[in-house]
Design a protein around this motif. Structure first.
Motif, PDB file in Angstrom:
ATOM      1  N   ASP A 294       7.788  16.211   9.437  1.00  0.00           N
ATOM      2  CA  ASP A 294       6.584  15.860  10.252  1.00  0.00           C
ATOM      3  C   ASP A 294       5.504  15.433   9.594  1.00  0.00           C
ATOM      4  N   GLN A 295       5.364  15.427   8.278  1.00  0.00           N
ATOM      5  CA  GLN A 295       4.266  14.920   7.566  1.00  0.00           C
ATOM      6  C   GLN A 295       4.779  13.218   7.462  1.00  0.00           C
ATOM      7  N   VAL A 296       5.938  12.990   7.068  1.00  0.00           N
ATOM      8  CA  VAL A 296       6.316  11.777   6.929  1.00  0.00           C
ATOM      9  C   VAL A 296       6.166  11.024   8.285  1.00  0.00           C
ATOM     10  N   GLU A 297       6.452  11.449   9.390  1.00  0.00           N
ATOM     11  CA  GLU A 297       6.425  10.937  10.694  1.00  0.00           C
ATOM     12  C   GLU A 297       4.897  10.541  10.969  1.00  0.00           C
ATOM     13  N   ALA A 298       4.097  11.688  10.785  1.00  0.00           N
ATOM     14  CA  ALA A 298       2.629  11.487  10.971  1.00  0.00           C
ATOM     15  C   ALA A 298       2.058  10.033  10.397  1.00  0.00           C
ATOM     16  N   VAL A 299       2.366  10.089   8.988  1.00  0.00           N
ATOM     17  CA  VAL A 299       2.200   8.990   8.493  1.00  0.00           C
ATOM     18  C   VAL A 299       2.644   7.521   9.058  1.00  0.00           C
TER      19      VAL A 299
ATOM     20  N   THR B 205       0.817  -1.290   0.057  1.00  0.00           N
ATOM     21  CA  THR B 205      -0.043  -0.071  -0.039  1.00  0.00           C
ATOM     22  C   THR B 205       0.831   1.211  -0.172  1.00  0.00           C
ATOM     23  N   VAL B 206       0.598   2.204  -0.866  1.00  0.00           N
ATOM     24  CA  VAL B 206       1.489   3.241  -1.025  1.00  0.00           C
ATOM     25  C   VAL B 206       0.655   4.717  -0.262  1.00  0.00           C
ATOM     26  N   PHE B 207       1.548   5.450   0.360  1.00  0.00           N
ATOM     27  CA  PHE B 207       1.086   6.475   1.392  1.00  0.00           C
ATOM     28  C   PHE B 207       1.637   7.880   0.693  1.00  0.00           C
ATOM     29  N   ASP B 208       0.715   8.942   0.671  1.00  0.00           N
ATOM     30  CA  ASP B 208       1.253   9.965   0.286  1.00  0.00           C
ATOM     31  C   ASP B 208       1.236  11.211   1.538  1.00  0.00           C
ATOM     32  N   PRO B 209       2.566  11.495   1.943  1.00  0.00           N
ATOM     33  CA  PRO B 209       2.607  12.338   3.221  1.00  0.00           C
ATOM     34  C   PRO B 209       2.146  13.793   3.072  1.00  0.00           C
TER      35      PRO B 209
ATOM     36  N   ALA C  95      -1.063  13.798   4.646  1.00  0.00           N
ATOM     37  CA  ALA C  95      -0.973  13.095   5.948  1.00  0.00           C
ATOM     38  C   ALA C  95      -2.286  13.120   6.609  1.00  0.00           C
ATOM     39  N   GLY C  96      -2.654  11.837   7.446  1.00  0.00           N
ATOM     40  CA  GLY C  96      -4.002  11.725   8.059  1.00  0.00           C
ATOM     41  C   GLY C  96      -5.074  11.282   6.781  1.00  0.00           C
ATOM     42  N   HIS C  97      -4.622  11.409   5.765  1.00  0.00           N
ATOM     43  CA  HIS C  97      -5.893  10.945   4.797  1.00  0.00           C
ATOM     44  C   HIS C  97      -6.003   9.340   4.954  1.00  0.00           C
ATOM     45  N   GLU C  98      -5.094   8.764   5.088  1.00  0.00           N
ATOM     46  CA  GLU C  98      -5.192   7.465   5.423  1.00  0.00           C
ATOM     47  C   GLU C  98      -6.134   6.733   6.434  1.00  0.00           C
ATOM     48  N   LEU C  99      -6.481   7.710   7.294  1.00  0.00           N
ATOM     49  CA  LEU C  99      -7.764   7.549   8.382  1.00  0.00           C
ATOM     50  C   LEU C  99      -8.913   7.805   7.841  1.00  0.00           C
ATOM     51  N   LEU C 100      -9.064   8.750   6.664  1.00  0.00           N
ATOM     52  CA  LEU C 100     -10.314   9.436   6.557  1.00  0.00           C
ATOM     53  C   LEU C 100     -10.960   9.128   5.246  1.00  0.00           C
ATOM     54  N   TYR C 101     -10.343   8.092   4.395  1.00  0.00           N
ATOM     55  CA  TYR C 101     -10.928   7.935   3.250  1.00  0.00           C
ATOM     56  C   TYR C 101     -11.300   6.175   3.091  1.00  0.00           C
ATOM     57  N   HIS C 102     -12.410   5.978   2.285  1.00  0.00           N
ATOM     58  CA  HIS C 102     -12.833   4.468   2.020  1.00  0.00           C
ATOM     59  C   HIS C 102     -12.278   4.165   0.626  1.00  0.00           C
ATOM     60  N   PRO C 103     -11.660   2.942   0.295  1.00  0.00           N
ATOM     61  CA  PRO C 103     -11.386   1.913   1.280  1.00  0.00           C
ATOM     62  C   PRO C 103      -9.815   1.966   1.573  1.00  0.00           C
ATOM     63  N   GLY C 104      -9.416   3.215   1.490  1.00  0.00           N
ATOM     64  CA  GLY C 104      -7.883   3.347   1.842  1.00  0.00           C
ATOM     65  C   GLY C 104      -7.361   2.907   2.995  1.00  0.00           C
ATOM     66  N   GLU C 105      -8.283   3.247   4.021  1.00  0.00           N
ATOM     67  CA  GLU C 105      -7.858   2.884   5.439  1.00  0.00           C
ATOM     68  C   GLU C 105      -7.742   1.284   5.536  1.00  0.00           C
ATOM     69  N   THR C 106      -8.780   0.638   4.714  1.00  0.00           N
ATOM     70  CA  THR C 106      -8.837  -0.869   4.604  1.00  0.00           C
ATOM     71  C   THR C 106      -7.376  -1.285   3.947  1.00  0.00           C
ATOM     72  N   ASN C 107      -6.857  -0.802   2.988  1.00  0.00           N
ATOM     73  CA  ASN C 107      -5.773  -1.075   2.708  1.00  0.00           C
ATOM     74  C   ASN C 107      -4.247  -0.843   3.623  1.00  0.00           C
ATOM     75  N   MET C 108      -4.452   0.076   4.300  1.00  0.00           N
ATOM     76  CA  MET C 108      -3.380   0.571   5.240  1.00  0.00           C
ATOM     77  C   MET C 108      -3.524  -0.785   6.319  1.00  0.00           C
ATOM     78  N   ARG C 109      -4.759  -1.429   6.706  1.00  0.00           N
ATOM     79  CA  ARG C 109      -4.965  -2.084   7.799  1.00  0.00           C
ATOM     80  C   ARG C 109      -4.454  -3.610   7.301  1.00  0.00           C
TER      81      ARG C 109
END
Length: 440
Positions: A276-281, A239-243, A246-260
């Motif tokens: 700080d954005q990288v560390e938040a992700v 799964t690929v993340f975009d810092p 940051a925080g969108h990985e908790l806010l969008y469907h089904p992206g959070e599912t991919n993270m989990r």
């Protein structure tokens, strides 16, 4: 009792969910699909050749805006949500609309519609559209090829034309893009892969696609769309993340599912994001999926003709989905224009032709750039007319394709490419091969 069903979608996940679970299932009667996100995909019919014996006339596709009326008029029992990159809040607004109209609301489990495979699958997904998933998929294909494996990429569906003709599509050359009358969005995904010498499959019926793709591969790479989950059961889930978001990985469907669910979490664009954005992700990944291996990566840009940009007034043309349902104000073209010293980025808004006005109205967060909307001939004409009208010295193309192959552009074009680069250790390739070996 036979339940009447509506499947909400955007010409991808919706058709797959129907094919895998609802087609031929006597418990349900799918009365229609609804369509959103992609222009002009409603008003079609899912053809009887794909729908099966229970649907001799096929299944109609209506606009998503008709949903509440359709539930009441057709006495619908169940609505199945089947598209991606939408906020959790918006999903529940849809659920409230459905339940208020008198139907149940359902989201299928992520693993429930994953087809089992005979060959190992590396699935590449994301938490949002525009994270840089495509270059990660290409890097994984390159690593597997260098390891001596035959690789075929299977792309998440984009069947926006004749569904009968798009049931199973195989792309091995640029000529196949013309043969299948690909949209700009399809070309953006397929062309860079073909340039690597890798075969791509896509279409509508992913069981049939799987049977053909496995016959010519040792490993399949699932190249996901938006932030959807895989259609095939992966041996390895990346799964690929975009810092920058940051925080969108908790806010969008089904992206959070991919993270989990993922085995490997690639935090991309660390070369342009703040620490700080990288560390938040990183912290969100650790909290939700502590077993995931985290890899840091960058997306380096290259420009073929920087002299066309330096000191000039330029029009930036960007990848369309990144700006629309991806919600980004700009993409690689904007960054390259700034880096190369453009005197001015000309905002295209005063010169928008036809359907592009509606695109900007629907997505007011777009920056001073032009999304390469090309889902059909009309949009391509609007794009050409807009580019012709904008007073600029050159066009900066931030899409992954050579747009001059599909658009008539009477101005010089500087093409921007972006790729994958490892950032510190461990590298994506080393983690990929280590985990695949452990799962063998």
């Amino acid at each position: 009792m036979v339940e009447k069903v509506i499947i909400m979608g955007a010409a991808g996940r919706d058709f797959h969910n129907f094919n895998i679970y609802f087609r031929g299932n006597p418990r349900y009667r799918v009365v229609c699909f609804t369509a959103t996100q992609i222009p002009d995909i409603d008003g079609r019919v899912y053809p009887p050749e794909l729908a099966g014996d229970m649907y001799p006339e096929g299944i109609p596709v209506f606009a998503d805006t008709e949903l509440a009326r359709l539930i009441r008029a057709l006495a619908v029992d169940l609505v199945v949500f089947s598209y991606s990159d939408i906020t959790h809040n918006e999903v529940m607004h849809k659920a409230s609309l459905v339940t208020a109209a008198g139907a149940d609301f359902m989201i299928a489990g992520a693993t429930y519609t994953m087809l089992p495979t005979a060959k190992p699958v590396v699935a590449v997904c994301a938490v949002r559209t525009g994270c840089g998933k495509s270059q990660v998929s290409r890097e994984i294909a390159r690593v597997l090829q260098a390891d001596g494996r035959r690789v075929v990429i299977v792309r998440h569906p984009m069947p926006y034309g004749d569904l009968r003709a798009q049931t199973v599509q195989r792309f091995a050359s640029h000529a196949d893009l013309d043969l299948h009358r690909c949209t700009i969005e399809e070309r953006e995904e397929y062309e860079p892969i073909l340039d690597m010498g890798v075969v791509v499959y896509a279409g509508v019926d992913y069981a049939r696609i799987l049977a053909q793709a496995e016959a010519e591969a040792d490993v399949l790479v699932w190249d996901g769309g938006n932030n959807d989950t895989p259609f095939y059961r992966p041996a390895l889930h990346v799964t690929v993340f975009d810092p920058h978001r940051a925080g969108h990985e908790l806010l969008y469907h089904p992206g959070e599912t991919n993270m989990r669910m993922c085995d490997v979490a690639v935090i991309n664009k660390v070369d342009t994001a703040r620490p700080d954005q990288v560390e938040a992700v990183r912290a969100n990944i650790r909290a939700c999926n502590p077993g995931a291996r985290i890899v840091l990566a960058s997306s380096p840009l290259t420009v073929d003709r920087p002299e066309l940009i330096r000191g000039r007034r330029v029009l930036v043309v960007e990848d369309g989905p990144t700006l629309t349902h991806g919600g980004m104000p700009h993409g690689a073209g904007f960054l390259a224009a700034r880096q190369c010293g453009a005197a001015e980025l000309v905002d295209p808004r005063p010169w928008l032709a036809g359907s592009l006005g509606a695109t900007f109205a629907a997505h007011p967060g777009i920056g001073p750039v032009l999304p390469a909307m090309g889902y059909g001939p009309g949009q391509i004409r609007d794009l050409e007319a807009t580019i012709a009208a904008v007073p600029c010295d050159a066009v900066v193309s931030g899409t992954p394709i050579d747009i001059s192959r599909v658009l008539r552009i009477g101005k010089p074009v500087a093409r921007v490419r972006y790729g994958h680069a490892d950032h510190d250790g461990p590298t994506l390739g080393s983690v990929l091969l280590e985990l695949l070996e452990g799962k063998a």
